[in-house]
Design an enzyme around this catalytic site. Structure first.
Site, PDB file in Angstrom:
ATOM      1  N   SER A 205       0.840  -1.201   0.000  1.00 53.73           N
ATOM      2  CA  SER A 205       0.000   0.000   0.000  1.00 53.73           C
ATOM      3  C   SER A 205       0.873   1.250   0.000  1.00 53.73           C
ATOM      4  CB  SER A 205      -0.913   0.006   1.224  1.00 53.73           C
ATOM      5  OG  SER A 205      -0.144   0.003   2.412  1.00 53.73           O
ATOM      6  N   ALA A 207       1.162   5.238   1.609  1.00 53.58           N
ATOM      7  CA  ALA A 207       0.966   5.767   2.954  1.00 53.58           C
ATOM      8  C   ALA A 207      -0.501   6.135   3.172  1.00 53.58           C
ATOM      9  CB  ALA A 207       1.847   6.987   3.164  1.00 53.58           C
ATOM     10  N   SER A 210       1.042   7.677   7.397  1.00 54.51           N
ATOM     11  CA  SER A 210       2.480   7.670   7.667  1.00 54.51           C
ATOM     12  C   SER A 210       3.234   8.494   6.630  1.00 54.51           C
ATOM     13  CB  SER A 210       3.000   6.224   7.653  1.00 54.51           C
ATOM     14  OG  SER A 210       2.942   5.699   6.345  1.00 54.51           O
ATOM     15  N   ASP A 267      -7.990   4.197  11.606  1.00 55.65           N
ATOM     16  CA  ASP A 267      -7.611   2.894  11.060  1.00 55.65           C
ATOM     17  C   ASP A 267      -8.179   1.855  12.008  1.00 55.65           C
ATOM     18  OD1 ASP A 267      -6.537   0.946   9.516  1.00 55.65           O
ATOM     19  OD2 ASP A 267      -4.453   1.555   9.752  1.00 55.65           O
ATOM     20  N   LYS A 299       0.878   2.027  16.345  1.00 51.98           N
ATOM     21  CA  LYS A 299      -0.547   1.814  16.089  1.00 51.98           C
ATOM     22  C   LYS A 299      -1.141   0.888  17.142  1.00 51.98           C
ATOM     23  CE  LYS A 299      -1.763   1.762  11.861  1.00 51.98           C
ATOM     24  NZ  LYS A 299      -1.931   1.375  10.437  1.00 51.98           N
TER      25      LYS A 299
END
Length: 503
Positions: A205, A207, A210, A267, A299
Protein backbone atom coordinates in the site's frame (compact mmCIF):
# COMPACT_ATOMS: atom_id res chain seq x y z
CA UNK A 1 -29.43 4.47 -23.47
CA UNK A 2 -32.22 6.67 -22.24
CA UNK A 3 -31.28 10.33 -22.61
CA UNK A 4 -32.70 11.88 -19.46
CA UNK A 5 -32.07 15.23 -17.79
CA UNK A 6 -30.43 17.77 -20.05
CA UNK A 7 -29.05 16.35 -23.27
CA UNK A 8 -28.07 19.87 -24.35
CA UNK A 9 -25.16 20.09 -21.90
CA UNK A 10 -21.65 19.83 -23.30
CA UNK A 11 -18.56 18.77 -21.39
CA UNK A 12 -15.82 21.26 -20.59
CA UNK A 13 -12.50 20.02 -19.25
CA UNK A 14 -11.72 21.64 -15.86
CA UNK A 15 -8.64 19.71 -14.74
CA UNK A 16 -9.79 19.31 -11.11
CA UNK A 17 -8.01 16.55 -9.19
CA UNK A 18 -10.23 14.99 -6.51
CA UNK A 19 -8.09 11.85 -6.22
CA UNK A 20 -10.59 9.01 -6.83
CA UNK A 21 -13.80 10.90 -6.07
CA UNK A 22 -16.07 11.27 -9.10
CA UNK A 23 -17.61 14.77 -9.14
CA UNK A 24 -19.97 16.46 -11.62
CA UNK A 25 -19.84 20.25 -11.84
CA UNK A 26 -22.87 22.19 -13.10
CA UNK A 27 -23.58 25.91 -13.35
CA UNK A 28 -25.92 26.89 -10.53
CA UNK A 29 -28.51 28.05 -13.07
CA UNK A 30 -28.54 24.86 -15.15
CA UNK A 31 -32.04 23.93 -16.31
CA UNK A 32 -31.57 20.30 -15.26
CA UNK A 33 -31.14 21.35 -11.63
CA UNK A 34 -34.55 22.99 -11.61
CA UNK A 35 -36.34 20.38 -13.73
CA UNK A 36 -34.95 17.37 -11.87
CA UNK A 37 -34.77 18.97 -8.43
CA UNK A 38 -31.04 18.31 -8.01
CA UNK A 39 -29.34 19.87 -5.01
CA UNK A 40 -25.69 20.32 -4.16
CA UNK A 41 -23.97 17.08 -3.08
CA UNK A 42 -26.70 14.95 -4.65
CA UNK A 43 -25.63 11.61 -6.13
CA UNK A 44 -26.47 11.58 -9.83
CA UNK A 45 -26.07 9.23 -12.77
CA UNK A 46 -23.83 10.68 -15.51
CA UNK A 47 -23.75 9.18 -19.00
CA UNK A 48 -21.31 9.99 -21.81
CA UNK A 49 -20.85 7.96 -25.01
CA UNK A 50 -22.67 4.85 -23.71
CA UNK A 51 -20.70 4.84 -20.43
CA UNK A 52 -22.20 5.62 -17.03
CA UNK A 53 -20.90 6.55 -13.59
CA UNK A 54 -22.37 7.76 -10.33
CA UNK A 55 -20.98 11.16 -9.29
CA UNK A 56 -21.43 13.77 -6.58
CA UNK A 57 -22.95 17.03 -7.79
CA UNK A 58 -21.25 20.35 -7.05
CA UNK A 59 -22.37 23.77 -8.30
CA UNK A 60 -20.22 26.42 -9.97
CA UNK A 61 -21.23 30.04 -9.31
CA UNK A 62 -18.36 32.06 -10.82
CA UNK A 63 -19.11 31.75 -14.51
CA UNK A 64 -16.48 29.07 -15.13
CA UNK A 65 -19.24 27.05 -16.80
CA UNK A 66 -21.85 28.55 -19.08
CA UNK A 67 -25.50 27.52 -18.72
CA UNK A 68 -25.14 24.77 -21.35
CA UNK A 69 -21.86 23.29 -20.05
CA UNK A 70 -20.90 20.68 -17.45
CA UNK A 71 -17.54 19.73 -15.94
CA UNK A 72 -16.11 16.61 -14.35
CA UNK A 73 -13.37 15.84 -11.87
CA UNK A 74 -10.37 14.07 -13.42
CA UNK A 75 -11.46 10.76 -11.88
CA UNK A 76 -14.92 11.04 -13.44
CA UNK A 77 -13.51 12.25 -16.77
CA UNK A 78 -11.13 9.29 -17.03
CA UNK A 79 -13.78 6.75 -15.98
CA UNK A 80 -16.07 7.91 -18.76
CA UNK A 81 -13.31 8.27 -21.35
CA UNK A 82 -14.68 11.76 -21.95
CA UNK A 83 -13.52 14.33 -24.50
CA UNK A 84 -13.96 18.08 -24.70
CA UNK A 85 -17.40 18.90 -26.12
CA UNK A 86 -18.99 15.49 -25.53
CA UNK A 87 -22.71 15.49 -24.82
CA UNK A 88 -23.57 14.52 -21.25
CA UNK A 89 -26.83 13.15 -19.86
CA UNK A 90 -27.73 13.43 -16.17
CA UNK A 91 -30.42 11.56 -14.25
CA UNK A 92 -31.40 10.45 -10.77
CA UNK A 93 -29.80 7.36 -9.25
CA UNK A 94 -31.72 4.37 -7.99
CA UNK A 95 -32.23 4.13 -4.21
CA UNK A 96 -29.11 2.92 -2.38
CA UNK A 97 -30.64 -0.01 -0.47
CA UNK A 98 -27.37 -1.21 1.09
CA UNK A 99 -27.07 2.05 3.02
CA UNK A 100 -30.06 0.90 5.10
CA UNK A 101 -27.67 -1.69 6.55
CA UNK A 102 -25.16 1.05 7.40
CA UNK A 103 -27.91 2.88 9.28
CA UNK A 104 -28.71 -0.36 11.09
CA UNK A 105 -25.06 -0.70 12.09
CA UNK A 106 -25.02 2.90 13.34
CA UNK A 107 -27.76 1.91 15.78
CA UNK A 108 -25.77 -1.03 17.10
CA UNK A 109 -27.07 -3.98 15.06
CA UNK A 110 -24.77 -6.69 13.69
CA UNK A 111 -24.66 -7.23 9.95
CA UNK A 112 -24.92 -10.55 8.13
CA UNK A 113 -22.84 -11.75 5.21
CA UNK A 114 -25.28 -10.55 2.54
CA UNK A 115 -25.58 -7.07 4.05
CA UNK A 116 -21.81 -6.56 4.21
CA UNK A 117 -21.31 -7.96 0.72
CA UNK A 118 -23.89 -5.53 -0.68
CA UNK A 119 -22.25 -2.58 1.08
CA UNK A 120 -18.77 -3.46 -0.20
CA UNK A 121 -20.09 -4.15 -3.72
CA UNK A 122 -21.84 -0.77 -3.86
CA UNK A 123 -18.72 1.00 -2.54
CA UNK A 124 -16.59 -0.75 -5.18
CA UNK A 125 -18.88 0.29 -8.03
CA UNK A 126 -18.81 3.92 -6.88
CA UNK A 127 -22.37 4.18 -5.58
CA UNK A 128 -21.28 5.59 -2.20
CA UNK A 129 -20.26 9.21 -1.75
CA UNK A 130 -17.28 10.00 0.46
CA UNK A 131 -19.73 11.05 3.20
CA UNK A 132 -21.48 7.67 3.01
CA UNK A 133 -18.16 5.81 3.01
CA UNK A 134 -17.08 7.86 6.05
CA UNK A 135 -20.32 6.90 7.81
CA UNK A 136 -19.65 3.23 7.17
CA UNK A 137 -16.03 3.45 8.35
CA UNK A 138 -17.00 5.38 11.48
CA UNK A 139 -19.60 2.85 12.53
CA UNK A 140 -17.03 0.05 12.07
CA UNK A 141 -14.36 1.80 14.18
CA UNK A 142 -13.78 1.45 17.90
CA UNK A 143 -14.17 -2.34 18.02
CA UNK A 144 -17.71 -2.29 16.59
CA UNK A 145 -17.10 -5.16 14.16
CA UNK A 146 -17.40 -8.64 15.65
CA UNK A 147 -15.16 -11.47 14.35
CA UNK A 148 -17.77 -12.83 11.94
CA UNK A 149 -18.40 -9.37 10.49
CA UNK A 150 -14.66 -9.03 9.87
CA UNK A 151 -14.72 -12.38 8.04
CA UNK A 152 -17.66 -11.23 5.91
CA UNK A 153 -15.96 -7.93 5.10
CA UNK A 154 -12.74 -9.66 4.13
CA UNK A 155 -14.63 -12.09 1.89
CA UNK A 156 -16.58 -9.29 0.24
CA UNK A 157 -13.44 -7.26 -0.44
CA UNK A 158 -11.83 -10.29 -2.09
CA UNK A 159 -14.90 -11.16 -4.18
CA UNK A 160 -15.36 -7.65 -5.58
CA UNK A 161 -11.85 -7.48 -7.09
CA UNK A 162 -9.35 -9.48 -9.12
CA UNK A 163 -7.68 -12.64 -7.79
CA UNK A 164 -4.27 -13.97 -8.74
CA UNK A 165 -3.25 -17.59 -9.12
CA UNK A 166 0.34 -18.84 -9.26
CA UNK A 167 -0.14 -22.59 -9.85
CA UNK A 168 1.98 -23.54 -6.82
CA UNK A 169 0.97 -24.98 -3.48
CA UNK A 170 2.62 -22.30 -1.36
CA UNK A 171 2.72 -18.52 -1.89
CA UNK A 172 4.16 -16.47 0.97
CA UNK A 173 3.81 -12.85 2.04
CA UNK A 174 4.22 -10.50 4.98
CA UNK A 175 2.60 -7.35 6.28
CA UNK A 176 3.40 -4.91 9.07
CA UNK A 177 0.45 -3.55 11.04
CA UNK A 178 2.30 -0.23 11.11
CA UNK A 179 2.60 2.76 13.35
CA UNK A 180 6.39 3.03 13.50
CA UNK A 181 8.25 5.09 10.89
CA UNK A 182 10.98 3.64 8.69
CA UNK A 183 9.93 0.01 9.03
CA UNK A 184 10.55 -0.95 5.39
CA UNK A 185 11.58 -4.55 5.95
CA UNK A 186 9.63 -5.84 2.93
CA UNK A 187 12.20 -4.51 0.46
CA UNK A 188 14.83 -6.65 2.19
CA UNK A 189 12.65 -9.67 2.98
CA UNK A 190 11.26 -10.15 -0.55
CA UNK A 191 14.64 -10.62 -2.28
CA UNK A 192 15.82 -12.95 0.50
CA UNK A 193 12.73 -15.15 0.10
CA UNK A 194 12.81 -14.99 -3.69
CA UNK A 195 16.51 -15.93 -3.68
CA UNK A 196 15.68 -19.03 -1.65
CA UNK A 197 13.09 -20.04 -4.24
CA UNK A 198 9.74 -19.36 -2.58
CA UNK A 199 7.12 -17.32 -4.43
CA UNK A 200 6.47 -13.90 -2.85
CA UNK A 201 4.32 -11.52 -4.95
CA UNK A 202 4.36 -8.53 -2.60
CA UNK A 203 1.49 -6.14 -3.16
CA UNK A 204 1.96 -3.09 -0.97
CA UNK A 205 0.00 0.00 0.00
CA UNK A 206 0.86 3.65 -0.19
CA UNK A 207 0.97 5.77 2.95
CA UNK A 208 -2.34 6.26 4.78
CA UNK A 209 -1.30 8.25 7.84
CA UNK A 210 2.48 7.67 7.67
CA UNK A 211 5.33 9.52 5.89
CA UNK A 212 5.78 6.59 3.51
CA UNK A 213 4.22 3.29 2.57
CA UNK A 214 6.13 0.33 1.19
CA UNK A 215 4.95 1.19 -2.33
CA UNK A 216 6.09 4.82 -1.88
CA UNK A 217 9.59 3.74 -0.84
CA UNK A 218 9.89 1.09 -3.55
CA UNK A 219 8.82 3.68 -6.13
CA UNK A 220 12.01 5.61 -5.38
CA UNK A 221 13.98 2.61 -6.63
CA UNK A 222 11.75 1.15 -9.37
CA UNK A 223 8.27 1.48 -10.92
CA UNK A 224 5.43 -0.01 -8.83
CA UNK A 225 2.34 0.74 -10.97
CA UNK A 226 2.38 -2.61 -12.76
CA UNK A 227 -0.63 -4.19 -14.45
CA UNK A 228 -1.51 -7.86 -13.85
CA UNK A 229 0.29 -9.32 -16.90
CA UNK A 230 3.48 -7.42 -16.03
CA UNK A 231 3.26 -8.46 -12.39
CA UNK A 232 2.88 -12.11 -13.46
CA UNK A 233 5.87 -11.78 -15.76
CA UNK A 234 8.08 -10.32 -13.00
CA UNK A 235 7.12 -13.01 -10.47
CA UNK A 236 7.51 -15.85 -12.97
CA UNK A 237 10.97 -14.53 -13.81
CA UNK A 238 12.25 -13.55 -10.35
CA UNK A 239 9.98 -15.41 -7.83
CA UNK A 240 8.88 -12.08 -6.32
CA UNK A 241 7.87 -8.48 -6.88
CA UNK A 242 7.11 -5.34 -4.86
CA UNK A 243 4.21 -3.47 -6.47
CA UNK A 244 1.41 -1.10 -5.53
CA UNK A 245 -1.71 -3.16 -4.86
CA UNK A 246 -3.98 -0.43 -6.21
CA UNK A 247 -2.56 -0.81 -9.72
CA UNK A 248 -3.65 -4.45 -10.04
CA UNK A 249 -7.25 -4.07 -8.71
CA UNK A 250 -6.81 -6.42 -5.77
CA UNK A 251 -9.52 -5.64 -3.22
CA UNK A 252 -10.46 -2.35 -4.95
CA UNK A 253 -12.89 -1.45 -2.17
CA UNK A 254 -9.90 -1.18 0.15
CA UNK A 255 -8.35 1.61 -1.91
CA UNK A 256 -11.61 3.57 -1.70
CA UNK A 257 -11.87 3.01 2.06
CA UNK A 258 -8.21 3.96 2.58
CA UNK A 259 -8.68 7.25 0.73
CA UNK A 260 -11.41 8.25 3.19
CA UNK A 261 -9.56 6.80 6.19
CA UNK A 262 -6.61 9.03 5.33
CA UNK A 263 -8.81 12.13 5.68
CA UNK A 264 -10.48 10.86 8.86
CA UNK A 265 -7.09 9.77 10.27
CA UNK A 266 -8.61 6.52 11.56
CA UNK A 267 -7.61 2.89 11.06
CA UNK A 268 -10.14 0.65 12.79
CA UNK A 269 -9.18 -2.83 13.96
CA UNK A 270 -11.71 -4.71 11.86
CA UNK A 271 -11.03 -2.69 8.73
CA UNK A 272 -7.28 -3.11 9.26
CA UNK A 273 -7.59 -6.91 9.33
CA UNK A 274 -9.99 -7.01 6.37
CA UNK A 275 -7.70 -4.69 4.43
CA UNK A 276 -4.56 -6.74 5.04
CA UNK A 277 -5.97 -10.22 4.56
CA UNK A 278 -8.22 -9.38 1.60
CA UNK A 279 -5.26 -8.08 -0.42
CA UNK A 280 -2.98 -10.95 0.59
CA UNK A 281 -5.55 -13.61 -0.25
CA UNK A 282 -6.53 -11.84 -3.49
CA UNK A 283 -2.84 -11.84 -4.43
CA UNK A 284 -2.86 -15.62 -4.07
CA UNK A 285 -1.00 -15.84 -0.75
CA UNK A 286 -1.41 -19.03 1.29
CA UNK A 287 1.07 -18.34 4.13
CA UNK A 288 1.42 -14.89 5.69
CA UNK A 289 3.58 -13.40 8.45
CA UNK A 290 2.08 -10.40 10.27
CA UNK A 291 4.59 -8.07 11.96
CA UNK A 292 2.85 -6.37 14.89
CA UNK A 293 4.98 -3.63 16.52
CA UNK A 294 3.82 -2.71 20.04
CA UNK A 295 4.69 0.60 21.67
CA UNK A 296 3.18 3.64 23.39
CA UNK A 297 3.13 5.70 20.18
CA UNK A 298 2.76 2.84 17.65
CA UNK A 299 -0.55 1.81 16.09
CA UNK A 300 -0.81 -1.08 18.58
CA UNK A 301 -0.07 0.50 21.94
CA UNK A 302 -0.76 -2.18 24.52
CA UNK A 303 -0.25 -5.95 24.89
CA UNK A 304 -4.02 -6.23 25.38
CA UNK A 305 -4.73 -4.67 21.99
CA UNK A 306 -2.05 -6.87 20.40
CA UNK A 307 -3.70 -9.95 21.88
CA UNK A 308 -7.10 -8.90 20.49
CA UNK A 309 -5.75 -8.20 17.01
CA UNK A 310 -3.82 -11.46 16.96
CA UNK A 311 -6.97 -13.36 17.90
CA UNK A 312 -8.91 -11.65 15.09
CA UNK A 313 -6.17 -12.25 12.52
CA UNK A 314 -6.04 -15.96 13.34
CA UNK A 315 -9.85 -16.26 13.42
CA UNK A 316 -10.31 -14.66 10.00
CA UNK A 317 -7.35 -16.54 8.49
CA UNK A 318 -8.73 -19.87 9.71
CA UNK A 319 -12.20 -19.04 8.34
CA UNK A 320 -10.75 -18.21 4.93
CA UNK A 321 -8.30 -21.11 4.76
CA UNK A 322 -4.91 -19.38 4.94
CA UNK A 323 -2.02 -19.82 7.37
CA UNK A 324 -1.06 -16.73 9.40
CA UNK A 325 1.79 -16.29 11.89
CA UNK A 326 1.59 -13.09 13.99
CA UNK A 327 4.98 -11.86 15.26
CA UNK A 328 5.04 -9.23 18.01
CA UNK A 329 7.93 -6.76 17.73
CA UNK A 330 9.34 -3.64 19.40
CA UNK A 331 7.37 -0.54 18.43
CA UNK A 332 8.92 1.99 20.80
CA UNK A 333 10.90 3.88 18.15
CA UNK A 334 11.47 4.19 14.39
CA UNK A 335 13.28 1.43 12.52
CA UNK A 336 16.43 2.44 10.68
CA UNK A 337 17.39 6.09 10.37
CA UNK A 338 15.42 7.43 7.41
CA UNK A 339 11.75 8.44 7.62
CA UNK A 340 10.35 9.25 4.17
CA UNK A 341 10.62 7.47 0.79
CA UNK A 342 14.15 8.35 -0.37
CA UNK A 343 15.70 8.26 3.10
CA UNK A 344 14.19 4.83 3.74
CA UNK A 345 15.35 3.63 0.31
CA UNK A 346 18.88 4.71 1.20
CA UNK A 347 18.80 2.60 4.39
CA UNK A 348 17.46 -0.42 2.49
CA UNK A 349 20.25 -0.27 -0.08
CA UNK A 350 22.86 -0.09 2.69
CA UNK A 351 21.48 -3.27 4.26
CA UNK A 352 21.22 -5.14 0.96
CA UNK A 353 24.68 -4.04 -0.18
CA UNK A 354 26.34 -4.96 3.12
CA UNK A 355 27.41 -1.40 3.91
CA UNK A 356 29.11 -1.29 7.37
CA UNK A 357 27.05 1.85 8.08
CA UNK A 358 23.74 0.04 7.48
CA UNK A 359 21.14 0.42 10.29
CA UNK A 360 21.52 -2.69 12.44
CA UNK A 361 17.94 -2.66 13.71
CA UNK A 362 16.52 -2.68 10.16
CA UNK A 363 18.81 -5.55 9.21
CA UNK A 364 17.99 -7.55 12.36
CA UNK A 365 14.23 -7.10 12.04
CA UNK A 366 14.32 -8.04 8.35
CA UNK A 367 16.27 -11.21 9.03
CA UNK A 368 13.89 -12.20 11.85
CA UNK A 369 10.84 -11.83 9.60
CA UNK A 370 12.51 -13.53 6.64
CA UNK A 371 13.41 -16.42 8.94
CA UNK A 372 9.80 -16.90 10.01
CA UNK A 373 8.65 -16.87 6.39
CA UNK A 374 11.27 -19.40 5.31
CA UNK A 375 10.04 -21.74 8.04
CA UNK A 376 6.72 -22.02 6.23
CA UNK A 377 8.66 -24.26 3.82
CA UNK A 378 8.68 -27.96 4.73
CA UNK A 379 12.37 -27.93 3.80
CA UNK A 380 13.28 -25.53 6.62
CA UNK A 381 13.27 -26.66 10.24
CA UNK A 382 12.03 -24.46 13.04
CA UNK A 383 14.85 -22.18 14.20
CA UNK A 384 16.81 -22.66 10.96
CA UNK A 385 15.09 -19.93 8.93
CA UNK A 386 17.05 -16.99 10.28
CA UNK A 387 20.40 -18.68 9.63
CA UNK A 388 19.41 -19.30 6.01
CA UNK A 389 18.16 -15.71 5.62
CA UNK A 390 21.44 -14.38 7.04
CA UNK A 391 23.52 -16.44 4.61
CA UNK A 392 21.46 -15.23 1.65
CA UNK A 393 21.77 -11.58 2.70
CA UNK A 394 25.47 -11.65 3.56
CA UNK A 395 26.41 -13.56 0.39
CA UNK A 396 25.10 -10.72 -1.77
CA UNK A 397 22.40 -12.95 -3.31
CA UNK A 398 19.59 -10.81 -1.85
CA UNK A 399 21.06 -7.62 -3.34
CA UNK A 400 21.45 -9.27 -6.74
CA UNK A 401 17.86 -10.51 -6.57
CA UNK A 402 16.53 -7.10 -5.51
CA UNK A 403 18.34 -5.41 -8.38
CA UNK A 404 16.93 -8.01 -10.77
CA UNK A 405 13.39 -7.43 -9.46
CA UNK A 406 13.80 -3.67 -9.94
CA UNK A 407 15.03 -4.17 -13.50
CA UNK A 408 12.13 -6.52 -14.26
CA UNK A 409 9.65 -3.94 -12.91
CA UNK A 410 10.98 -1.24 -15.21
CA UNK A 411 14.51 -0.35 -14.15
CA UNK A 412 16.55 0.37 -11.01
CA UNK A 413 17.23 4.00 -10.00
CA UNK A 414 19.26 5.60 -7.23
CA UNK A 415 17.57 7.65 -4.46
CA UNK A 416 17.81 11.42 -4.73
CA UNK A 417 18.43 13.93 -1.95
CA UNK A 418 16.42 16.94 -0.76
CA UNK A 419 17.37 20.51 -1.59
CA UNK A 420 16.99 21.83 1.98
CA UNK A 421 17.98 20.36 5.35
CA UNK A 422 17.87 21.55 8.94
CA UNK A 423 19.39 19.72 11.91
CA UNK A 424 17.79 19.75 15.36
CA UNK A 425 20.36 19.67 18.15
CA UNK A 426 20.15 18.58 21.77
CA UNK A 427 19.48 21.40 24.23
CA UNK A 428 20.91 19.35 27.09
CA UNK A 429 23.17 16.37 27.70
CA UNK A 430 21.81 13.03 28.83
CA UNK A 431 20.35 9.79 27.52
CA UNK A 432 17.49 9.32 25.05
CA UNK A 433 14.72 7.57 26.97
CA UNK A 434 11.81 7.68 24.52
CA UNK A 435 10.81 8.85 21.05
CA UNK A 436 7.30 9.88 19.99
CA UNK A 437 6.73 7.98 16.74
CA UNK A 438 3.57 9.86 15.78
CA UNK A 439 5.00 13.34 16.28
CA UNK A 440 8.26 12.50 14.51
CA UNK A 441 6.25 11.10 11.60
CA UNK A 442 4.22 14.32 11.59
CA UNK A 443 7.42 16.35 11.17
CA UNK A 444 8.35 14.20 8.16
CA UNK A 445 4.90 14.68 6.62
CA UNK A 446 4.94 18.43 7.14
CA UNK A 447 8.32 18.49 5.40
CA UNK A 448 6.60 16.98 2.35
CA UNK A 449 6.73 13.18 2.71
CA UNK A 450 5.57 11.02 1.04
CA UNK A 451 4.48 13.21 -1.89
CA UNK A 452 7.97 14.70 -2.16
CA UNK A 453 10.12 11.59 -2.29
CA UNK A 454 13.24 13.21 -0.85
CA UNK A 455 11.42 14.82 2.10
CA UNK A 456 11.44 13.39 5.60
CA UNK A 457 13.53 13.01 8.72
CA UNK A 458 16.90 11.41 9.42
CA UNK A 459 17.10 10.14 13.02
CA UNK A 460 20.60 10.24 14.55
CA UNK A 461 19.92 9.24 18.17
CA UNK A 462 17.81 6.13 18.87
CA UNK A 463 16.63 5.19 22.36
CA UNK A 464 19.57 4.58 24.68
CA UNK A 465 21.91 7.03 22.95
CA UNK A 466 24.17 9.07 25.23
CA UNK A 467 24.32 12.61 23.91
CA UNK A 468 26.09 15.88 24.62
CA UNK A 469 24.72 19.39 24.48
CA UNK A 470 24.50 20.53 20.86
CA UNK A 471 24.71 17.02 19.43
CA UNK A 472 22.48 16.40 16.36
CA UNK A 473 19.22 14.59 17.23
CA UNK A 474 17.61 14.46 13.79
CA UNK A 475 17.76 16.25 10.45
CA UNK A 476 14.72 17.46 8.51
CA UNK A 477 14.84 17.12 4.71
CA UNK A 478 12.55 19.18 2.45
CA UNK A 479 12.27 20.19 -1.19
CA UNK A 480 11.05 23.70 -0.46
CA UNK A 481 11.72 26.37 2.14
CA UNK A 482 7.99 26.60 2.84
CA UNK A 483 7.64 22.95 3.80
CA UNK A 484 10.77 23.12 5.92
CA UNK A 485 9.19 26.08 7.73
CA UNK A 486 5.96 24.10 8.31
CA UNK A 487 7.95 21.33 9.99
CA UNK A 488 9.97 23.78 12.12
CA UNK A 489 6.80 25.63 13.20
CA UNK A 490 5.34 22.32 14.35
CA UNK A 491 8.53 21.52 16.27
CA UNK A 492 8.30 24.83 18.13
CA UNK A 493 5.01 23.59 19.58
CA UNK A 494 6.16 19.99 20.12
CA UNK A 495 9.64 20.05 21.64
CA UNK A 496 9.33 16.74 23.53
CA UNK A 497 9.47 14.40 20.52
CA UNK A 498 12.78 13.02 21.80
CA UNK A 499 12.78 12.68 25.58
CA UNK A 500 16.22 13.15 27.11
CA UNK A 501 16.93 12.41 30.76
CA UNK A 502 19.92 14.03 32.40
CA UNK A 503 22.64 11.64 33.57
Amino acid sequence: MKKEGCGALRLKYLGINTYKEKVLYLPVDADVCRSEGFEVHARVRVAVNQKQIIATLNFVENGLLSSNEAGLSNAAWDSLGASQGDQVFISHTLPLHSFNSVRSKIYGHSLNQTQIHDIIADITTGLYSDIEVASFLSTCAGGRLNPDEIVYMTQAMIETGSRLSWNVDQVVDKHCVGGIPGNRTSLIVVPIIASYGLIMPKTSSRAITSPSGTADTMEVLAPVNLDLPTMHKVVNQENGCIVWGGSVSLSPADDILIAVERVLDIDSEGQLIASVLSKKIAAGSTHIVIDMPIGPTAKVRTPEMAKLLKRYFLYVADALGVCVNVIESDGQQPVGRGIGPSLEARDILKVLQGDPDAPLDLKTRSLDLAGHILEFSNKVSKGEGRLIATRILESGAAWNKFHAICEAQGGFREPKTAQYTHTIEAEEAGQVKSIDNRHLAKVAKLAGAPYDQTAGVDLHTPIGSLIDYGQPLFTIHADSKGQLSYALDYLNLNKDIINIEKE
